[in-house]
Design a protein around this motif. Structure first.
Motif, PDB file in Angstrom:
ATOM      1  N   ARG A  60       9.922   3.191   4.853  1.00  0.00           N
ATOM      2  CA  ARG A  60       8.455   3.222   4.851  1.00  0.00           C
ATOM      3  C   ARG A  60       7.988   3.048   6.290  1.00  0.00           C
ATOM      4  O   ARG A  60       8.004   1.948   6.837  1.00  0.00           O
ATOM      5  CB  ARG A  60       7.880   2.125   3.955  1.00  0.00           C
ATOM      6  CG  ARG A  60       6.360   2.120   3.898  1.00  0.00           C
ATOM      7  CD  ARG A  60       5.827   1.077   2.925  1.00  0.00           C
ATOM      8  NE  ARG A  60       4.369   1.007   2.951  1.00  0.00           N
ATOM      9  CZ  ARG A  60       3.573   1.821   2.262  1.00  0.00           C
ATOM     10  NH1 ARG A  60       4.116   2.762   1.513  1.00  0.00           N
ATOM     11  NH2 ARG A  60       2.257   1.686   2.322  1.00  0.00           N
ATOM     12  N   LEU A  61       7.601   4.160   6.904  1.00  0.00           N
ATOM     13  CA  LEU A  61       7.205   4.166   8.303  1.00  0.00           C
ATOM     14  C   LEU A  61       5.685   4.191   8.378  1.00  0.00           C
ATOM     15  O   LEU A  61       5.035   5.063   7.793  1.00  0.00           O
ATOM     16  CB  LEU A  61       7.802   5.387   9.010  1.00  0.00           C
ATOM     17  CG  LEU A  61       9.311   5.568   8.812  1.00  0.00           C
ATOM     18  CD1 LEU A  61       9.804   6.835   9.504  1.00  0.00           C
ATOM     19  CD2 LEU A  61      10.082   4.359   9.312  1.00  0.00           C
ATOM     20  N   ASP A  62       5.116   3.229   9.083  1.00  0.00           N
ATOM     21  CA  ASP A  62       3.662   3.104   9.108  1.00  0.00           C
ATOM     22  C   ASP A  62       3.100   2.992  10.519  1.00  0.00           C
ATOM     23  O   ASP A  62       1.975   2.514  10.718  1.00  0.00           O
ATOM     24  CB  ASP A  62       3.218   1.891   8.285  1.00  0.00           C
ATOM     25  CG  ASP A  62       3.888   0.595   8.736  1.00  0.00           C
ATOM     26  OD1 ASP A  62       4.573   0.611   9.786  1.00  0.00           O
ATOM     27  OD2 ASP A  62       3.745  -0.424   8.039  1.00  0.00           O
ATOM     28  N   ASN A  81       6.865   8.058   3.949  1.00  0.00           N
ATOM     29  CA  ASN A  81       7.868   7.484   3.055  1.00  0.00           C
ATOM     30  C   ASN A  81       8.990   8.482   2.859  1.00  0.00           C
ATOM     31  O   ASN A  81       8.750   9.686   2.695  1.00  0.00           O
ATOM     32  CB  ASN A  81       7.252   7.131   1.706  1.00  0.00           C
ATOM     33  CG  ASN A  81       6.153   6.087   1.825  1.00  0.00           C
ATOM     34  OD1 ASN A  81       6.218   5.204   2.677  1.00  0.00           O
ATOM     35  ND2 ASN A  81       5.138   6.196   0.996  1.00  0.00           N
ATOM     36  N   SER A  82      10.211   7.987   2.865  1.00  0.00           N
ATOM     37  CA  SER A  82      11.361   8.862   2.651  1.00  0.00           C
ATOM     38  C   SER A  82      12.374   8.170   1.752  1.00  0.00           C
ATOM     39  O   SER A  82      12.537   6.950   1.806  1.00  0.00           O
ATOM     40  CB  SER A  82      12.016   9.249   3.979  1.00  0.00           C
ATOM     41  OG  SER A  82      12.591   8.111   4.609  1.00  0.00           O
ATOM     42  N   ASP A 114       7.493  12.168   1.982  1.00  0.00           N
ATOM     43  CA  ASP A 114       6.129  12.041   1.469  1.00  0.00           C
ATOM     44  C   ASP A 114       5.274  11.432   2.572  1.00  0.00           C
ATOM     45  O   ASP A 114       5.339  10.224   2.817  1.00  0.00           O
ATOM     46  CB  ASP A 114       6.116  11.172   0.207  1.00  0.00           C
ATOM     47  CG  ASP A 114       4.716  11.046  -0.380  1.00  0.00           C
ATOM     48  OD1 ASP A 114       3.839  11.848  -0.009  1.00  0.00           O
ATOM     49  OD2 ASP A 114       4.505  10.124  -1.192  1.00  0.00           O
ATOM     50  N   ALA A 115       4.478  12.269   3.247  1.00  0.00           N
ATOM     51  CA  ALA A 115       3.676  11.816   4.378  1.00  0.00           C
ATOM     52  C   ALA A 115       2.191  11.894   4.053  1.00  0.00           C
ATOM     53  O   ALA A 115       1.738  12.819   3.365  1.00  0.00           O
ATOM     54  CB  ALA A 115       3.986  12.671   5.612  1.00  0.00           C
ATOM     55  N   ARG A 126       2.621  17.441   8.243  1.00  0.00           N
ATOM     56  CA  ARG A 126       2.900  17.926   6.884  1.00  0.00           C
ATOM     57  C   ARG A 126       4.400  17.880   6.625  1.00  0.00           C
ATOM     58  O   ARG A 126       5.202  18.283   7.468  1.00  0.00           O
ATOM     59  CB  ARG A 126       2.375  19.343   6.712  1.00  0.00           C
ATOM     60  CG  ARG A 126       0.852  19.457   6.819  1.00  0.00           C
ATOM     61  CD  ARG A 126       0.408  20.898   6.692  1.00  0.00           C
ATOM     62  NE  ARG A 126       0.950  21.707   7.781  1.00  0.00           N
ATOM     63  CZ  ARG A 126       1.000  23.047   7.763  1.00  0.00           C
ATOM     64  NH1 ARG A 126       0.580  23.696   6.699  1.00  0.00           N
ATOM     65  NH2 ARG A 126       1.495  23.703   8.800  1.00  0.00           N
ATOM     66  N   ASP A 127       4.760  17.402   5.425  1.00  0.00           N
ATOM     67  CA  ASP A 127       6.172  17.232   5.095  1.00  0.00           C
ATOM     68  C   ASP A 127       6.681  18.385   4.246  1.00  0.00           C
ATOM     69  O   ASP A 127       5.903  19.153   3.672  1.00  0.00           O
ATOM     70  CB  ASP A 127       6.396  15.906   4.366  1.00  0.00           C
ATOM     71  CG  ASP A 127       5.717  15.867   3.009  1.00  0.00           C
ATOM     72  OD1 ASP A 127       6.215  16.491   2.054  1.00  0.00           O
ATOM     73  OD2 ASP A 127       4.661  15.198   2.904  1.00  0.00           O
ATOM     74  N   ASN A 128       8.002  18.467   4.143  1.00  0.00           N
ATOM     75  CA  ASN A 128       8.676  19.548   3.426  1.00  0.00           C
ATOM     76  C   ASN A 128       9.179  19.109   2.056  1.00  0.00           C
ATOM     77  O   ASN A 128      10.096  19.717   1.496  1.00  0.00           O
ATOM     78  CB  ASN A 128       9.850  20.084   4.262  1.00  0.00           C
ATOM     79  CG  ASN A 128      10.203  21.521   3.916  1.00  0.00           C
ATOM     80  OD1 ASN A 128       9.661  22.098   2.976  1.00  0.00           O
ATOM     81  ND2 ASN A 128      11.130  22.099   4.665  1.00  0.00           N
ATOM     82  N   GLY A 129       8.640  18.019   1.514  1.00  0.00           N
ATOM     83  CA  GLY A 129       8.958  17.626   0.145  1.00  0.00           C
ATOM     84  C   GLY A 129      10.404  17.226  -0.053  1.00  0.00           C
ATOM     85  O   GLY A 129      10.957  16.427   0.704  1.00  0.00           O
TER      86      GLY A 129
END
Length: 322
Positions: A60-62, A81-82, A114-115, A126-129
């Motif tokens: 969880r990167l914030d 989040n990854s 999930d960004a 934007r993330d790549n799911g």
């Protein structure tokens, strides 16, 4: 049996191109083994056979840190989040070059990204799911333990791995599972046991990155045409120490320190102030379930981060030996 290499999601991100004279189009791979190794890391199988090691890691990167280690004003309320599910398959052969055991391993990661950012954030990534990440593979040489008074006091392993750019990659998105280029990563792992219950482990790593011919969402700068990018090489150390508080339970601390040696390059031009630095620390433990199964848990908190996303991450590792 301990892991041979863990490709975990480090999620390094560049500052926006508007803040740089040269836009950044390549950075360190997201699948570096930062914090993926743990206690008794110098040990692995010395008899012929297979081992399967699944890993589950939550990050969880914030915070998005700039070159000075401060929060970048380009991002407002970042949340990245990854979830990583990694399967490592290792095989120890019956060949014994240089007095060690020759083996091979491969690691296949599945990564969910999930960004989210505040609606008024100047920059939103934007993330790549969900998708497959880059695959790591290569040989290793596990040395036999050095024995004193009937117990091991030192053991080490040498490894040479390649990271193949087969992971999911979309040129129109910012955060991808794959890096888009090849890398080579030699490492040396060792464990010292000063007493029967106390161990100190470390793994020294180096990465050299080859040139990339594709970039993740290059900035639309007038007159700029992307031709190639290259992430600078880097070195890092994973370190851990634990004490046996029960016959099957160890408790300890763990951490890692990464330093990028050279700035990244775009079209052969150096991107100033693009070198990463990461220093993480946290508690952990292990549980020897039985002779063939062991569970490791490690928690990492950021101490110092530059030119990367920062936040807490939790790693679970389960090792099964056939």
């Amino acid at each position: 049996m301990r892991p041979l290499l863990l490709a975990v999601l480090a999620c390094p991100f560049a500052l926006p191109a508007a803040a740089q004279q040269v836009p950044q189009t390549a950075q360190l791979p997201s699948g570096l083994n930062t914090g993926g190794t743990s206690y008794l890391d110098g040990f692995s199988r010395t008899t012929p056979g297979w081992a399967v090691i699944p890993y589950l890691r939550f990050s969880r990167l914030d915070a998005m840190k700039d070159a000075n280690g401060d929060d970048s004003p380009a991002f407002n309320r970042p949340r990245i989040n990854s979830t990583l599910l990694l399967t490592q398959i290792a095989y120890a052969t019956d060949y014994h070059p240089f007095g060690g055991v020759l083996g091979f391993n491969a690691l296949v990661p599945l990564v969910n990204l999930d960004a989210s950012f505040a609606a008024n954030s100047p920059v939103r990534l934007r993330d790549n799911g969900f998708g497959v990440g880059d695959v790591t593979f290569g040989p290793y040489l596990q040395m036999l333990p050095v024995m004193r008074q009937g117990r091991p006091v030192f053991v080490q392993r040498f490894e040479l791995d390649l990271i193949a750019p087969v992971g999911k990659f979309d040129r129109n998105l910012d955060l991808n599972q794959g890096s888009g280029y090849w890398s080579v990563t030699p490492n040396w792992a060792f464990t010292v046991l000063p007493t029967p219950n106390w161990e100190i482990s470390a793994r020294l790593n180096y990465i050299y990155n080859f040139r990339a011919d594709k970039a993740a969402n290059p900035p639309p700068i007038p007159g700029f045409v992307f031709r190639n990018g290259k992430a600078g090489d880097a070195g890092w150390i994973n370190f851990a120490t634990s004490y046996s508080v029960a016959p099957t339970v160890r408790l300890g601390i763990n951490g890692y320190y990464l330093q990028q040696f050279r700035d990244n390059r775009t079209n052969g031009i150096r991107v100033a102030d693009s070198k990463q630095r990461q220093f993480y620390l946290g508690p952990g433990g292990s549980w020897q379930i039985d002779q063939n199964n062991i569970l490791f848990v490690n928690f990492y908190m950021p101490v110092e981060v530059e030119n990367a996303a920062a936040g807490n991450n939790l790693n679970f590792q389960f090792t099964h030996v056939f």
